[in-house]
Design an enzyme around this catalytic site. Structure first.
Site, PDB file in Angstrom:
ATOM      1  N   CYS A 221       0.782  -1.132   0.035  1.00 32.42           N
ATOM      2  CA  CYS A 221      -0.078  -0.066  -0.076  1.00 32.42           C
ATOM      3  C   CYS A 221       0.738   1.306  -0.013  1.00 32.42           C
ATOM      4  O   CYS A 221       1.527   1.446   0.822  1.00 32.42           O
ATOM      5  CB  CYS A 221      -0.893  -0.087   1.350  1.00 32.42           C
ATOM      6  SG  CYS A 221      -1.842   1.406   1.578  1.00 32.42           S
TER       7      CYS A 221
ATOM      8  N   CYS B 285      -0.128   3.735   2.651  1.00 36.40           N
ATOM      9  CA  CYS B 285       0.542   3.342   3.901  1.00 36.40           C
ATOM     10  C   CYS B 285       1.732   3.768   4.235  1.00 36.40           C
ATOM     11  O   CYS B 285       1.995   4.189   5.601  1.00 36.40           O
ATOM     12  CB  CYS B 285       0.186   1.857   4.049  1.00 36.40           C
ATOM     13  SG  CYS B 285      -1.499   1.247   3.888  1.00 36.40           S
TER      14      CYS B 285
END
Length: 142
Positions: free
Chosen positions: A55, A58
């Site tokens: 991600c 993230c």
């Protein structure tokens, strides 16, 4: 000679290990087995960062969360939950997109957000969560 797949796997393992390590005791990785005691049952408010190594947002958000938590000097902790490794817990938490961040205090979720946020928003989220906990320890005067 290592295959590309083995190199990629080794790189992912290194990235995961690096994410788990932190110089601050206020930042820790959490598993399903310890979720209840380290997050829900914690006397100190906990920012729960639900992430995955693949991600991109993230990878941007986690350092901001670490910085904001460390600035609170022990009045908040940061739990890192790898949703790929802990898929069942991620489903129980109802995580539908990453990153998902929960503010947990007194055994319940008091705030949440999804997606990457600017530093100012992250700092404000963590500072507001800190208000749900016990007062920070007082430093002794010399």
């Amino acid at each position: 000679m290592k295959s590309r797949a083995m190199v990629a796997l080794s790189s992912r393992r290194l990235a995961r290990s690096a994410r788990r390590l932190s110089s601050s005791p206020a930042v820790f990785s959490v598993t399903a087995a310890e979720f209840q005691s380290r997050v829900v049952g914690n006397a100190v408010p906990v920012v729960l960062d639900c992430y995955a190594d693949w991600c991109g947002p993230c990878k941007t958000l986690t350092p901001l969360l670490k910085s904001a938590v460390e600035a609170q000097r022990g009045s908040v902790q940061l739990a890192l939950l790898d949703t790929d490794a802990e898929q069942e817990l991620g489903m129980q938490l109802g995580i539908r997109s990453l990153p998902t961040v929960y503010g947990v205090a007194g055994g319940r979720v008091v705030d949440t957000f999804t997606g990457a946020r600017p530093k100012e928003d992250v700092d404000r989220f963590v500072a507001n969560l800190a208000k749900h906990g016990p007062p920070p320890p007082q430093e002794e005067e010399a």
